[in-house]
Enzyme design. Sequence first.
Site, PDB file in Angstrom:
ATOM      1  N   GLU A 121       0.822  -1.228   0.000  1.00 33.52           N
ATOM      2  CA  GLU A 121       0.000   0.000   0.000  1.00 33.52           C
ATOM      3  C   GLU A 121       0.846   1.264   0.000  1.00 33.52           C
ATOM      4  O   GLU A 121       0.461   2.258   0.624  1.00 33.52           O
ATOM      5  CB  GLU A 121      -0.935   0.013   1.222  1.00 33.52           C
ATOM      6  CG  GLU A 121      -1.977  -1.072   1.198  1.00 33.52           C
ATOM      7  CD  GLU A 121      -3.068  -0.858   2.227  1.00 33.52           C
ATOM      8  OE1 GLU A 121      -2.811  -0.209   3.249  1.00 33.52           O
ATOM      9  OE2 GLU A 121      -4.191  -1.335   1.992  1.00 33.52           O
TER      10      GLU A 121
ATOM     11  N   GLU B  93      -6.878  -7.585  -0.607  1.00 39.83           N
ATOM     12  CA  GLU B  93      -7.400  -7.531   0.765  1.00 39.83           C
ATOM     13  C   GLU B  93      -8.870  -7.152   0.757  1.00 39.83           C
ATOM     14  O   GLU B  93      -9.220  -5.985   0.574  1.00 39.83           O
ATOM     15  CB  GLU B  93      -6.630  -6.502   1.620  1.00 39.83           C
ATOM     16  CG  GLU B  93      -5.223  -6.928   1.953  1.00 39.83           C
ATOM     17  CD  GLU B  93      -4.513  -5.947   2.890  1.00 39.83           C
ATOM     18  OE1 GLU B  93      -5.200  -5.254   3.674  1.00 39.83           O
ATOM     19  OE2 GLU B  93      -3.271  -5.883   2.825  1.00 39.83           O
TER      20      GLU B  93
HETATM   21  C1  GAL Z   1      -4.254  -2.660   5.107  1.00 39.76           C
HETATM   22  C2  GAL Z   1      -2.876  -3.270   5.275  1.00 39.76           C
HETATM   23  C3  GAL Z   1      -2.940  -4.568   6.067  1.00 39.76           C
HETATM   24  C4  GAL Z   1      -3.754  -4.372   7.316  1.00 39.76           C
HETATM   25  C5  GAL Z   1      -5.126  -3.856   6.936  1.00 39.76           C
HETATM   26  C6  GAL Z   1      -6.046  -3.609   8.100  1.00 39.76           C
HETATM   27  O1  GAL Z   1      -4.185  -1.344   4.797  1.00 39.76           O
HETATM   28  O2  GAL Z   1      -2.319  -3.530   4.006  1.00 39.76           O
HETATM   29  O3  GAL Z   1      -1.640  -4.983   6.361  1.00 39.76           O
HETATM   30  O4  GAL Z   1      -3.098  -3.466   8.120  1.00 39.76           O
HETATM   31  O5  GAL Z   1      -5.005  -2.645   6.286  1.00 39.76           O
HETATM   32  O6  GAL Z   1      -6.241  -4.758   8.804  1.00 39.76           O
END
Ligand code: GAL
Length: 852
Positions: free
Chosen positions: A184, A253
Amino acid sequence: MIFPLPFSLLFFFFFFLCFPSFSLASNVTYDHRSLIIDGQRKLLISASIHYPRSVPAMWPGLIATAKEGGIDVIETYVFWNGHELSPGNYYFGGRYDLVKFVKIVQQAGLYLILRIGPFVAAEWNFGGVPVWLHYVPGTVFRTDNEPFKVHMKNFTTFIVNLMRQEKFFASQGGPIILAQVENEYGDIERVYGDGGKPYAMWAAKMAVSQDIGVPWIMCQQYDAPDPVINTCNSFYCDQFTPNSVNKPKIWTENWPGWFKTFGARNPHRPPEDVAFSVARFFQKGGSLQNYYMYHGGTNFGRTAGGPFITTSYDYDAPIDEYGLARLPKWSHLKELHKAIKLCEHALLHGEPTLLSLGPLQEAHKYADSKGACAAFIANMDEENDKVVVFQNISYNLPAWSVSILPDCKNVAYNTAKVGSQTSSIEMIPEKLHSSMMSADRGSKNLQWDVYVEKAGVWQGADFVMDSLVDHINTTKDSTDYLWYTISLEVDQTEKFLSEGRHPTLMVESKGHALLAFVNQELQASASGNGSDSKFKFESPIPLKAGKNEIALLSMTVGLQNAGPFYESVGAGLTSVKIVGLNNGTLDLSSKTWTYKIGLEGEHLNIYKMDGLNNVKWISTSDPPKNQPLTWYKAVVDPPSGDDPVGLDMIHMGKGQAWLNGEAIGRYWPRTSSIHDECPPTCNYRGKFTPNKCSTGCGEPTQRWYHVPRSWFRSSGNILVIFEEKGGDPTKISFSRRLVTSICGLVSEDYPTSDFETWDKNTKYNDETKPILHLICPKNTLISSVKFASFGTPSGTCGSYVKGSCDHPNSISVVEKICLNKNECAIALSGENFSKDICPGLTKKLAVEVACS
Ligand code: GAL
């Protein structure tokens, strides 16, 4: 006549007979539509499971449960600070045995996405980057900075070589189909000014130069250069398009829940909304979707990031922290995956046609040249159910839902109709016992050994300084604890002494938490919170004439894990004053402070098996309560059975716990504010945000702490607790996490959920009825039917009630089909339940059974 086999063929047979697990190298490429593995486009469902957030003994079970849930790929970060303990000193044992983890994934026949980072965020201490790197002179993290790039490249290369050595890349026959560099960075690249873009481009180039034979990805990296694929992270990614028409749409994600912070509420994302987001993604051309997290697990020891991330990283994920399938989320998604897979060929090879079915309703139809046709029809209206007409057939679409039609005609699945099994899970308390007492279970208190630390400097000061220092720069995270102590001479002439008043101690801190002692007595505790780690506090303190000792214990609760320049965010005291003296206010901030890093018990390793005897414990069956700075030690038996175990710390203050030297983690039953509004019911309709459907207002954020079964011995287990501010150790207990009943509720207007009927040979039949499926945990049978009603029942698992319409034979029908079986399926058919009851009503079947 026998023809001699060519030598190469002989070799081939020999090889397969001798090395059955040998697999051929796969060629992983991509086009605009999807990843292409060995020439085949692939539609993939992936699940994040982080190896150090459980224990090796749990890995096979977690991965099997993921596979059973319809998962094709496991996604994990690599946790740099768990592996490179000091420069060049690597560790891959225990929970950090990455090779073992990948092998288990491979043996299960699943693919793997390796997110090397090595910066990962992940609510993990310091975002996964080793704290020592911050103290390598001249280092600035995640920008065009030589020392950072050198160490990042070294670690990335180390991991790549390790994977290569094990032949883990798909190009070598292994399971790894994608690798990720950075994490990110695109979201904050501009904040790094001139160093931002060059660093991102360097990271991509450095990754590609590793030549791993499978594609690299960068999430939330809008400018990811070819051939690196930029991917999306969010609660919804249907709107996302990659930065080139030649790259597939990948979602790294999808958050099916959210993490917790001590003192905040407990977030939940409804399964209907998770399914909606996934279905919308595939409807709109997505090709690979990953649940972050599918199993969140536990931030053991001091691995939680933060500040204030809880030890539990349950995440409301489809598999819960303890490794049990979370129902109905897991099962609802399992059915979704089946429905999506029925569409795979048409989705990947058909051209999509978009049809508007209303202002907020649309269909995507994918028809391929071989006649396969699949359609997704969506209702994005957040409030209203809608009847839509698609290809001359009308469909009833609940608000905020997607129906999946694998043959462009019949509905196999609707994201808002949860007909799959659900369950009640409870934490059932067990007393802690010491083996000596097992003949007399429960009747005597546990024998505790107690060691109380003194407040302030122990065994000599570490250093003295005429200022307040930064906490993290001083401890370098070797411990959570730093003592700031100062001596104060109070003159007899101070008026507060004769007036019976107390002067006020005023403290300001960058974070995270603090205990204030005066002359060995605890006066106050204070802390920041998840949204602001800074805090101030004031407390009257009972100073006496003559010499006084003020000892302030500053504590970290997990280091910052994300954000621009996060590594420079400090902690610890910034101002200490005493108000109400003859001369007004005394500012102690730049007076002489004496410092001590860590606790005596930590220094002497008294929580480790080989350090237990390094102090003189006092043995007692009546241990002190509300006593700060106290170590407690007891011999405990393992809880009965083999269900997962949680340590109930509700009656303790704040501290850390260990079993047999294994770090359970920080405990802190800190209560969330009652003013946080938890909705009485959760409406799945509409965009989800982490605060939307939370529970636990006014309750401790985390009461139970997971103690993996594999950490217990059959007897003689040593439980050690360090309590910072005071609690009642006699009330500490283990609880077993048990599925107490399983339930299902299916309505006549639900899709059949009998996916076998979609098999090519058995064409879908309009007469096929919805089915209620029940399955008990392994090695248990349905022992009783607690509730069954075909008609108009209502309520939720554990509290179903009959409605005005109730088929009188409901219980006997269910008993006949299900009793003494591990699993059963009850069709809502005329054969089971006569059609003539309550004519005109859409009926439901609700069932609750016990498994034993
Ligand atoms: C994203 C990040 C993950 C985790 C998630 C929230 O932005 O890439 O590593 O932190 O948010 O759980």
